[in-house]
Design an enzyme around this catalytic site. Structure first.
Site, PDB file in Angstrom:
ATOM      1  N   GLU A 121      44.492 -74.164 -26.979  1.00 47.22           N
ATOM      2  CA  GLU A 121      43.550 -75.274 -27.160  1.00 47.22           C
ATOM      3  C   GLU A 121      42.634 -75.419 -25.947  1.00 47.22           C
ATOM      4  O   GLU A 121      41.459 -75.743 -26.092  1.00 47.22           O
ATOM      5  CB  GLU A 121      44.291 -76.584 -27.461  1.00 47.22           C
ATOM      6  CG  GLU A 121      45.144 -76.569 -28.739  1.00 47.22           C
ATOM      7  CD  GLU A 121      44.417 -76.094 -30.002  1.00 47.22           C
ATOM      8  OE1 GLU A 121      43.175 -76.135 -30.055  1.00 47.22           O
ATOM      9  OE2 GLU A 121      45.112 -75.652 -30.939  1.00 47.22           O
TER      10      GLU A 121
ATOM     11  N   CYS B 240      43.741 -62.082 -23.373  1.00 46.77           N
ATOM     12  CA  CYS B 240      43.538 -60.630 -23.248  1.00 46.77           C
ATOM     13  C   CYS B 240      42.423 -60.402 -22.221  1.00 46.77           C
ATOM     14  O   CYS B 240      41.770 -61.356 -21.779  1.00 46.77           O
ATOM     15  CB  CYS B 240      43.178 -60.027 -24.607  1.00 46.77           C
ATOM     16  SG  CYS B 240      41.536 -60.488 -25.182  1.00 46.77           S
TER      17      CYS B 240
ATOM     18  N   CYS C   3      38.959 -61.818 -23.310  1.00 44.78           N
ATOM     19  CA  CYS C   3      38.882 -63.284 -23.255  1.00 44.78           C
ATOM     20  C   CYS C   3      38.930 -63.785 -21.820  1.00 44.78           C
ATOM     21  O   CYS C   3      38.308 -64.796 -21.486  1.00 44.78           O
ATOM     22  CB  CYS C   3      39.998 -63.914 -24.076  1.00 44.78           C
ATOM     23  SG  CYS C   3      39.784 -63.685 -25.853  1.00 44.78           S
TER      24      CYS C   3
ATOM     25  N   CYS D 160      46.850 -61.773 -27.822  1.00 41.21           N
ATOM     26  CA  CYS D 160      46.040 -62.696 -27.017  1.00 41.21           C
ATOM     27  C   CYS D 160      46.372 -64.133 -27.396  1.00 41.21           C
ATOM     28  O   CYS D 160      46.566 -64.451 -28.569  1.00 41.21           O
ATOM     29  CB  CYS D 160      44.565 -62.419 -27.260  1.00 41.21           C
ATOM     30  SG  CYS D 160      43.466 -63.555 -26.383  1.00 41.21           S
TER      31      CYS D 160
HETATM   32 ZN   LIG Z   1      42.362 -71.975 -32.457  1.00 44.04          ZN
HETATM   33 ZN   LIG Z   2      41.504 -62.314 -26.575  1.00 43.63          ZN
END
Ligand SMILES: [Zn+2]
Ligand SMILES: [Zn+2]
Length: 181
Positions: A130, A164, A167, A145
């Site tokens: 979140e 990951c 990200c 991830c």
């Molecule tokens: Zn989500």
């Molecule tokens: Zn990711």
């Protein structure tokens, strides 16, 4: 940006500090744990479903949000969203607030024996997920991830509590824009 974590309902100190540690470790953000507990707002409870409406609850609780912070609520309850039977959590990036709902993260919900470590690992994943949405990350196709979408508890257990590499890079860029604002 700082992150403020707040307990809603009967959430232990130990658990909220686990959530704080997960966010601080993954995002390098300063995390403040609010010492006070609040009760979930009953006007966001659906008496037919016996669940809270996740977005309404989060918006109601976020009325006290300060500027320059992300607010994350750990909520000892079950919640849904329109079109979804339940949600593990919800993020409202436009207001900078998110909630994680604990009921379906507990092993006992699935008839499994209580397992604190498993419960904690699920909570750590969901708060990191979140928070990723709050800073602007979308869902990620990499099943390991933390930003992969979780449709069931099996999906939660399959992913890690970490971003990951893709990200992670995106998060760094997004956080830099937050710091500049
Ligand atoms: Zn989500
Ligand atoms: Zn990711």
């Amino acid at each position: 940006m700082i992150v403020r974590l707040k307990r809603v309902g009967d959430v232990s100190t130990e658990l909220i500090y686990e959530a704080a540690d997960a966010i601080a470790s993954e995002y390098g953000l300063k995390v403040i744990v609010d010492p006070f507990k609040v009760e979930p707002p009953m006007e966001t409870f659906n008496w037919e479903r016996l669940q809270y409406l996740a977005s309404a609850l989060t918006m109601k609780l976020a009325q006290e949000k300060a500027r320059g912070e992300f607010l994350v609520f750990l909520v000892d309850a079950d919640a849904y969203e329109s079109g979804l039977n339940f949600v593990f959590g919800i993020a409202l990036p436009r207001i900078g607030a998110a909630s994680v709902f604990l009921k379906r993260l507990r092993p006992s919900f699935y008839g499994e024996p209580e397992d604190w470590n498993l419960f904690v690992s699920r909570v750590r994943k969901e708060v990191n997920h979140e928070l990723g949405h709050l800073i602007g990350l979308d869902h990620c196709p990499n099943p390991r991830c933390v930003m992969s979408f979780s449709n069931s508890i099996l999906d939660v257990d399959r992913k890690s509590e970490n971003l990951c590499e893709d990200c992670k890079l995106k998060a760094r860029e997004l956080l830099a824009t937050w710091e500049g604002s």
